[in-house]
Motif scaffolding. Structure first.
Motif, PDB file in Angstrom:
ATOM      1  N   LEU A 113       0.821  -1.213   0.000  1.00  0.00           N
ATOM      2  CA  LEU A 113       0.000   0.000   0.000  1.00  0.00           C
ATOM      3  C   LEU A 113       0.858   1.267   0.000  1.00  0.00           C
ATOM      4  CD1 LEU A 113      -2.604  -1.116   2.698  1.00  0.00           C
ATOM      5  CD2 LEU A 113      -3.120  -0.653   0.297  1.00  0.00           C
ATOM      6  N   ILE A 114       2.148   1.108   0.304  1.00  0.00           N
ATOM      7  CA  ILE A 114       3.051   2.250   0.457  1.00  0.00           C
ATOM      8  C   ILE A 114       3.912   2.467  -0.784  1.00  0.00           C
ATOM      9  CG2 ILE A 114       4.912   3.217   1.856  1.00  0.00           C
ATOM     10  CD1 ILE A 114       2.124   3.026   3.213  1.00  0.00           C
ATOM     11  N   GLY A 115       4.601   1.430  -1.210  1.00  0.00           N
ATOM     12  CA  GLY A 115       5.453   1.537  -2.392  1.00  0.00           C
ATOM     13  C   GLY A 115       6.921   1.663  -2.045  1.00  0.00           C
ATOM     14  N   MET A 175      18.631   7.351   7.345  1.00  0.00           N
ATOM     15  CA  MET A 175      17.668   7.015   6.301  1.00  0.00           C
ATOM     16  C   MET A 175      18.061   7.628   4.958  1.00  0.00           C
ATOM     17  SD  MET A 175      14.117   7.405   8.458  1.00  0.00           S
ATOM     18  CE  MET A 175      13.061   6.851   7.119  1.00  0.00           C
ATOM     19  N   MET A 176      18.574   8.845   4.994  1.00  0.00           N
ATOM     20  CA  MET A 176      18.937   9.529   3.746  1.00  0.00           C
ATOM     21  C   MET A 176      20.210   8.971   3.126  1.00  0.00           C
ATOM     22  SD  MET A 176      17.921  13.462   4.687  1.00  0.00           S
ATOM     23  CE  MET A 176      18.423  14.114   3.094  1.00  0.00           C
ATOM     24  N   SER A 177      20.968   8.203   3.912  1.00  0.00           N
ATOM     25  CA  SER A 177      22.196   7.622   3.362  1.00  0.00           C
ATOM     26  C   SER A 177      21.917   6.405   2.499  1.00  0.00           C
ATOM     27  CB  SER A 177      23.138   7.224   4.503  1.00  0.00           C
ATOM     28  OG  SER A 177      22.621   6.110   5.215  1.00  0.00           O
ATOM     29  N   LYS A 178      20.703   5.852   2.588  1.00  0.00           N
ATOM     30  CA  LYS A 178      20.358   4.674   1.799  1.00  0.00           C
ATOM     31  C   LYS A 178      20.230   5.045   0.328  1.00  0.00           C
ATOM     32  CE  LYS A 178      20.178   1.990   5.370  1.00  0.00           C
ATOM     33  NZ  LYS A 178      21.224   0.962   5.569  1.00  0.00           N
ATOM     34  N   GLU A 179      20.759   4.196  -0.544  1.00  0.00           N
ATOM     35  CA  GLU A 179      20.782   4.486  -1.974  1.00  0.00           C
ATOM     36  C   GLU A 179      19.380   4.708  -2.533  1.00  0.00           C
ATOM     37  OE1 GLU A 179      20.726   4.160  -6.172  1.00  0.00           O
ATOM     38  OE2 GLU A 179      19.806   2.665  -4.848  1.00  0.00           O
ATOM     39  N   SER A 180      18.406   3.929  -2.040  1.00  0.00           N
ATOM     40  CA  SER A 180      17.043   4.040  -2.558  1.00  0.00           C
ATOM     41  C   SER A 180      16.443   5.414  -2.289  1.00  0.00           C
ATOM     42  CB  SER A 180      16.149   2.960  -1.926  1.00  0.00           C
ATOM     43  OG  SER A 180      16.103   3.115  -0.515  1.00  0.00           O
ATOM     44  N   VAL A 181      16.888   6.075  -1.220  1.00  0.00           N
ATOM     45  CA  VAL A 181      16.422   7.428  -0.892  1.00  0.00           C
ATOM     46  C   VAL A 181      17.321   8.469  -1.540  1.00  0.00           C
ATOM     47  CG1 VAL A 181      16.072   9.088   0.975  1.00  0.00           C
ATOM     48  CG2 VAL A 181      15.333   6.703   1.261  1.00  0.00           C
ATOM     49  N   TYR A 212       9.268   3.866   3.782  1.00  0.00           N
ATOM     50  CA  TYR A 212       9.145   2.454   3.432  1.00  0.00           C
ATOM     51  C   TYR A 212      10.179   1.596   4.159  1.00  0.00           C
ATOM     52  CZ  TYR A 212       8.887  -1.832   0.679  1.00  0.00           C
ATOM     53  OH  TYR A 212       8.743  -3.141   0.299  1.00  0.00           O
ATOM     54  N   GLN A 213      11.423   2.074   4.240  1.00  0.00           N
ATOM     55  CA  GLN A 213      12.474   1.255   4.845  1.00  0.00           C
ATOM     56  C   GLN A 213      12.188   0.955   6.313  1.00  0.00           C
ATOM     57  OE1 GLN A 213      16.321   3.457   5.849  1.00  0.00           O
ATOM     58  NE2 GLN A 213      15.469   4.782   4.254  1.00  0.00           N
ATOM     59  N   ILE A 214      11.447   1.863   6.984  1.00  0.00           N
ATOM     60  CA  ILE A 214      11.101   1.607   8.386  1.00  0.00           C
ATOM     61  C   ILE A 214      10.110   0.439   8.467  1.00  0.00           C
ATOM     62  CG2 ILE A 214      10.127   2.577  10.501  1.00  0.00           C
ATOM     63  CD1 ILE A 214      10.970   5.306   9.625  1.00  0.00           C
ATOM     64  N   LEU A 215       9.136   0.434   7.548  1.00  0.00           N
ATOM     65  CA  LEU A 215       8.139  -0.642   7.560  1.00  0.00           C
ATOM     66  C   LEU A 215       8.792  -1.988   7.266  1.00  0.00           C
ATOM     67  CD1 LEU A 215       5.142   1.065   5.723  1.00  0.00           C
ATOM     68  CD2 LEU A 215       5.446   0.711   8.180  1.00  0.00           C
ATOM     69  N   GLN A 216       9.684  -2.026   6.275  1.00  0.00           N
ATOM     70  CA  GLN A 216      10.344  -3.300   5.974  1.00  0.00           C
ATOM     71  C   GLN A 216      11.242  -3.716   7.127  1.00  0.00           C
ATOM     72  OE1 GLN A 216      11.651  -4.067   1.944  1.00  0.00           O
ATOM     73  NE2 GLN A 216      13.351  -5.308   2.683  1.00  0.00           N
ATOM     74  N   GLY A 230      16.895  -9.285  -3.522  1.00  0.00           N
ATOM     75  CA  GLY A 230      17.693  -8.824  -4.637  1.00  0.00           C
ATOM     76  C   GLY A 230      18.652  -7.734  -4.203  1.00  0.00           C
ATOM     77  N   SER A 231      19.618  -7.430  -5.070  1.00  0.00           N
ATOM     78  CA  SER A 231      20.646  -6.454  -4.714  1.00  0.00           C
ATOM     79  C   SER A 231      20.070  -5.077  -4.413  1.00  0.00           C
ATOM     80  CB  SER A 231      21.678  -6.355  -5.832  1.00  0.00           C
ATOM     81  OG  SER A 231      21.059  -5.988  -7.055  1.00  0.00           O
ATOM     82  N   ASP A 232      18.892  -4.752  -4.983  1.00  0.00           N
ATOM     83  CA  ASP A 232      18.288  -3.443  -4.730  1.00  0.00           C
ATOM     84  C   ASP A 232      17.699  -3.344  -3.322  1.00  0.00           C
ATOM     85  OD1 ASP A 232      16.248  -5.261  -5.270  1.00  0.00           O
ATOM     86  OD2 ASP A 232      14.966  -3.771  -6.231  1.00  0.00           O
ATOM     87  N   GLN A 233      17.653  -4.457  -2.599  1.00  0.00           N
ATOM     88  CA  GLN A 233      17.071  -4.472  -1.251  1.00  0.00           C
ATOM     89  C   GLN A 233      18.116  -4.351  -0.140  1.00  0.00           C
ATOM     90  OE1 GLN A 233      13.682  -4.443  -0.497  1.00  0.00           O
ATOM     91  NE2 GLN A 233      13.660  -3.987  -2.695  1.00  0.00           N
ATOM     92  N   TRP A 234      19.364  -4.171  -0.501  1.00  0.00           N
ATOM     93  CA  TRP A 234      20.425  -4.136   0.512  1.00  0.00           C
ATOM     94  C   TRP A 234      20.175  -3.067   1.571  1.00  0.00           C
ATOM     95  CZ3 TRP A 234      23.920  -7.117   2.446  1.00  0.00           C
ATOM     96  CH2 TRP A 234      25.016  -6.598   3.154  1.00  0.00           C
ATOM     97  N   GLY A 235      19.790  -1.876   1.153  1.00  0.00           N
ATOM     98  CA  GLY A 235      19.549  -0.807   2.109  1.00  0.00           C
ATOM     99  C   GLY A 235      18.413  -1.129   3.060  1.00  0.00           C
ATOM    100  N   ASN A 236      17.325  -1.697   2.542  1.00  0.00           N
ATOM    101  CA  ASN A 236      16.200  -2.070   3.401  1.00  0.00           C
ATOM    102  C   ASN A 236      16.576  -3.195   4.355  1.00  0.00           C
ATOM    103  OD1 ASN A 236      14.396  -0.216   2.211  1.00  0.00           O
ATOM    104  ND2 ASN A 236      13.890  -1.640   0.571  1.00  0.00           N
TER     105      ASN A 236
END
Length: 425
Positions: free
Chosen positions: A75-77, A147-153, A168-172, A191-197
């Motif tokens: 629901l968040i994305g 949180m801002m250091s994560k690549e996805s952000v 989103y990273q807090i929920l995961q 997957g590799s894109d999930q490393w930060g989460n």
């Protein structure tokens, strides 16, 4: 060979938070691990397949997999890998997607025995949480700088990111903490894109369980590589778009053909990634590829193994029957069933006629195969028209019951490659 060594040999180890610690844990005990799948559509696609197969590898090695369907996070994305904000789906749509994906995941893991898999839904623990509880008990453990250091952000700061996706990273992370507490889950894979989460989840577990100085909880993160092809493109796309695991969206025949058309430069890597073949067997196909590349033995084995895993043996046989009829040296379209005809000719132009029979010339015009009677006559006379694979040069031919495959379809070909599917209502 232990599971970690097998994953390394297959090229499936991308990042690990504590490699030695994880290897020891996997050797010493049965480990519960999880991987998340957000319901952003009504089906998983072939891009999800590697993480599903990796969960299955852990299970075959004696560990217990949890497949998490993100009824809440969907629901968040997730901003990971996205250049722009996702369009949010309505809650009832996400619920429908959740149910569909849960059903798919249940096909690929073993839900019996001591290491039985389990499908969980994070809406069960996030959906009822109040905003006050979320901010006080969870949010306080995350600094903005972290949180801002994560690549996805970080990759989205310039283009813009909403507070919704930023959170989103807090929920995961809360997912990992919850499963660590309730299911004794000690490993998250993705997957590799999930490393930060994943690392954010480990940080939350550390802060809520061990604090700054206390005993550090045993929890680990592990990612598999992004699957790319030799031409640099991301694995999982065909000319028709995404390759889905749902047979209604991508038929088993289309799925089989997608795999059998794998580039020679990729096929050995994909045999390591997507099959359970031994190193010795894969080496055999590597030698076959080097010595007899025209036979495409490695591609056929890849297509057989993966199609069977995703769709089952019966669907594989259908895909092979269709492929042999269409591309084999002695192919016979008339040997196919109506269901196989529908799969094999899903994307060719179709036409439905109400009558039980029709003159060939009139049918060619009505179905848009020929532009005029003159063109139709020329094509027939010149031998350019085939009915169910057989050349027809009879200008007076009437297409009737004897030309209906399984009583339903007639396949007309004009020239070498232009197919048309006629259905009799």
């Amino acid at each position: 060979m232990d599971i970690f060594q097998d994953l390394q040999n297959r090229g499936l180890v991308n990042q690990v938070t504590d490699e030695q610690g994880l290897q020891k844990l996997l050797r010493d005990k049965q480990v519960t691990l999880y991987c998340g799948f957000d319901p952003t559509g009504d089906s998983l696609h072939v891009g999800h397949l590697l993480t599903i197969i990796t969960l299955r590898r852990f299970q075959l090695a004696g560990h217990q997999p949890l497949a998490l369907v993100g009824g809440a996070t969907g629901l968040i994305g997730d901003p990971s890998g996205k250049k722009a904000e996702r369009t949010l789906n309505e809650e009832d749509v996400v619920q429908m997607y959740t149910d569909r994906i849960r059903g798919q995941l249940e096909k690929y893991l073993d839900f019996s025995g001591g290491k039985r898999a389990e499908v969980v839904n994070n809406y069960d623990w996030i959906g009822q949480m109040s905003i006050t509880t979320f901010l006080r008990d969870v949010g306080k453990h995350f600094s903005l700088n972290y949180m801002m250091s994560k690549e996805s952000v970080d990759s989205r700061i310039q283009s813009g990111i909403s507070f919704t996706e930023f959170s989103y990273q807090i929920l995961q992370s809360l997912d990992f903490y919850h499963l660590h507490e309730e299911k004794h889950c000690q490993l998250q894979i993705g997957g590799s894109d999930q490393w930060g989460n994943i690392t954010a989840g480990l940080e939350l577990i550390r802060r809520m369980k061990g604090g700054e100085e206390g005993e550090q909880p045993q929890a680990y993160g592990f990612t598999i590589p992004l699957v790319t092809k030799a031409d640099g493109e991301k694995f999982g796309k065909s000319e028709g778009g995404a390759v889905w695991l749902d047979p209604e969206k991508t038929s088993p025949y289309e799925f089989y053909q997608f795999l059998i058309n794998t580039d020679d430069r990729d096929v050995i890597k994909f045999l390591h990634y997507f099959t359970f073949l031994s190193e010795q067997e894969i080496t055999h196909y590597e030698q076959e590829l080097e010595n007899r590349p025209e036979e495409r033995a490695a591609q056929r084995r890849l297509a057989e193994e993966v199609t069977t895993f995703v769709h089952g043996e019966e669907a594989l046989k259908q895909a092979q029957n269709i492929s042999a009829a269409l591309f084999g040296k002695d192919g016979d379209i008339k040997s196919l069933s109506a269901e196989e005809i529908q799969q094999g000719f899903k994307d060719v132009p179709g036409h439905t006629i109400e009558e039980k029979e029709a003159g060939l010339i009139e049918l060619l015009i009505e179905a848009g195969i020929a532009s005029s009677k003159r063109q139709a006559r020329e094509d027939i006379s010149n031998g350019a028209v085939y009915i169910n694979g057989d050349r027809c040069q009879d200008l007076d031919k009437v297409v009737g019951d004897e030309d209906k495959i399984d009583g339903s379809f007639t396949v007309i070909r004009r020239g070498k490659k232009k197919y048309f599917l006629i259905q009799f209502a």
